[in-house]
Design an enzyme around this catalytic site. Structure first.
Site, mmCIF file in Angstrom:
data_model
loop_
_atom_site.group_PDB
_atom_site.id
_atom_site.type_symbol
_atom_site.label_atom_id
_atom_site.label_comp_id
_atom_site.label_asym_id
_atom_site.label_seq_id
_atom_site.Cartn_x
_atom_site.Cartn_y
_atom_site.Cartn_z
ATOM 1 N N SER A 70 10.350 -2.450 18.864
ATOM 2 C CA SER A 70 11.350 -2.909 19.816
ATOM 3 C C SER A 70 10.972 -4.275 20.392
ATOM 4 O O SER A 70 9.812 -4.534 20.705
ATOM 5 C CB SER A 70 11.469 -1.902 20.964
ATOM 6 O OG SER A 70 12.320 -2.393 21.970
ATOM 7 N N GLY B 253 10.395 -10.330 29.556
ATOM 8 C CA GLY B 253 11.009 -9.668 30.707
ATOM 9 C C GLY B 253 12.194 -8.796 30.346
ATOM 10 O O GLY B 253 13.071 -8.547 31.182
ATOM 11 N N LEU B 254 12.235 -8.330 29.074
ATOM 12 C CA LEU B 254 13.293 -7.411 28.629
ATOM 13 C C LEU B 254 14.698 -7.968 28.833
ATOM 14 O O LEU B 254 15.632 -7.247 29.185
ATOM 15 C CB LEU B 254 13.154 -6.056 29.332
ATOM 16 C CG LEU B 254 11.889 -5.270 28.966
ATOM 17 C CD1 LEU B 254 11.703 -4.069 29.887
ATOM 18 C CD2 LEU B 254 11.929 -4.813 27.523
ATOM 19 N N ASN C 103 11.129 3.178 27.221
ATOM 20 C CA ASN C 103 10.148 2.131 27.498
ATOM 21 C C ASN C 103 9.629 2.326 28.915
ATOM 22 O O ASN C 103 10.296 1.978 29.880
ATOM 23 C CB ASN C 103 10.811 0.753 27.347
ATOM 24 C CG ASN C 103 9.818 -0.382 27.501
ATOM 25 O OD1 ASN C 103 8.714 -0.205 28.016
ATOM 26 N ND2 ASN C 103 10.201 -1.559 27.060
ATOM 27 N N CYS D 155 8.276 -0.770 32.045
ATOM 28 C CA CYS D 155 9.112 -1.609 32.913
ATOM 29 C C CYS D 155 8.551 -1.599 34.335
ATOM 30 O O CYS D 155 8.002 -0.595 34.776
ATOM 31 C CB CYS D 155 10.543 -1.077 32.965
ATOM 32 S SG CYS D 155 11.313 -0.870 31.372
ATOM 33 N N GLY E 65 6.039 -5.295 13.922
ATOM 34 C CA GLY E 65 6.499 -6.110 15.045
ATOM 35 C C GLY E 65 6.243 -7.581 14.852
ATOM 36 O O GLY E 65 7.044 -8.304 14.252
#
Length: 302
Positions: free
Chosen positions: A20, A71-72, A126, A129, A264
């Site tokens: 991800s 930072g997603l 996830n 966070c 990844g």
């Protein structure tokens, strides 16, 4: 040769997905290879509402890896359902949607939305966070918060739940056991390691956020150890990630006890890396007369 594996009752044609945050939702990489070749596609983190992410610069290369502080950033679940999921539905592969949130209710809401979608096969939680309501503590490093978020999401999820563990803990085996006890159907091991890089000429941090997550070959041996120790005490499948640059790296994780692996950082260097890993696993099996990939899971010699 049979490369099929099963995770939470769902069959994969091979044990390879993508990590991800390294693959978007696959659109860009679909120009380089057929996504249907993958056992699964794992999406970038999806939150309930759009997130802007961290200030730039957000990427720093280092010896043996990359430090990121994205930072997603993502446009939110509504956009994902309208734009990205229909695209992924066009491929013959499993879809793992990584979900994130600032608070437990945010996790629950995005899980509730995605659980109704036929084309979503798994939710990947996830838990790294920042927990804004609790002073910035990451869910994945606090035992009580980890229990809470898994239990609450599990109650609303109609999909198998994969918990992506943070390595930035004293005892990752303990966190894996908590995840299993709260209802996780599988584990992703692991998220990135907290790191920093300083420009010695300017005497300042390279990343605007100062710290970020280290991924790539540098962390591979550490994760092999974590996977091996965890696989010996949990009864749910592990999807291992961390520096998978080749089929041999993937086999190392599988021998340590992983059922599947995720590619990844390698995809940044070579967009066809995930396809190459699948081919190299097949070559390894042929070389060593392995008829079924499952014969290798956890078979490292003590």
């Amino acid at each position: 040769m049979n490369m099929n594996v099963s995770i939470a009752g769902i069959d994969w044609k091979n044990p390879v997905t993508v990590a991800s945050g390294t693959f978007g939702s696959g659109k860009e990489y679909s120009d380089f290879f057929d996504l249907s070749l993958l056992g699964a596609v794992t999406t970038k983190g999806v939150s309930f509402s759009p997130w802007k992410g961290n200030p730039t610069p957000r990427i720093a290369e280092t010896c043996g890896g990359v430090i990121n502080s994205i930072g997603l950033q993502n446009p939110g679940v509504e956009y994902f359902l309208k734009q990205d999921l229909p695209f992924l539905a066009g491929y013959n592969t499993n879809v793992i949607v990584n979900i994130c949130g600032h608070t437990v209710p945010e996790y629950v809401e995005v899980a509730r939305c995605l659980s109704e979608e036929e084309d979503v096969d798994y939710l990947e939680l996830n838990v790294s966070c920042p927990n804004v309501s609790e002073g910035g503590i990451a869910f994945g490093t606090d035992e009580q918060k980890l229990k809470e978020v898994i239990a609450d999401v599990k109650r609303v999820s109609k999909k198998p739940l994969i918990v992506k563990l943070s390595p930035n803990v004293t005892d990752i085996v303990r966190m894996a056991q908590i995840a299993e006890s709260e209802g996780a159907d599988a584990l992703s091991m692991v998220n990135t390691f907290m790191a920093a890089k300083i420009d010695v000429d300017s005497r300042s941090f390279i990343l605007a956020n100062k710290t970020g997550g280290l991924s790539g070959p540098a962390i591979h041996p550490i994760v092999v150890r974590m996977v091996y120790e965890t696989a010996r005490v949990v009864n749910i499948p592990i999807i291992a990630m961390g520096g998978v640059m080749s089929g041999r790296d993937a086999i190392e994780f599988i021998l340590a006890g992983a059922t599947a692996v995720a590619v990844g950082t390698a995809s940044f260097r070579y967009p066809k890396a995930a396809r190459q890993v699948i081919e190299e696993i097949r070559e390894y099996m042929f070389r060593y007369n392995v008829d079924d990939i499952r014969q290798l899971i956890g078979q490292v010699r003590d």
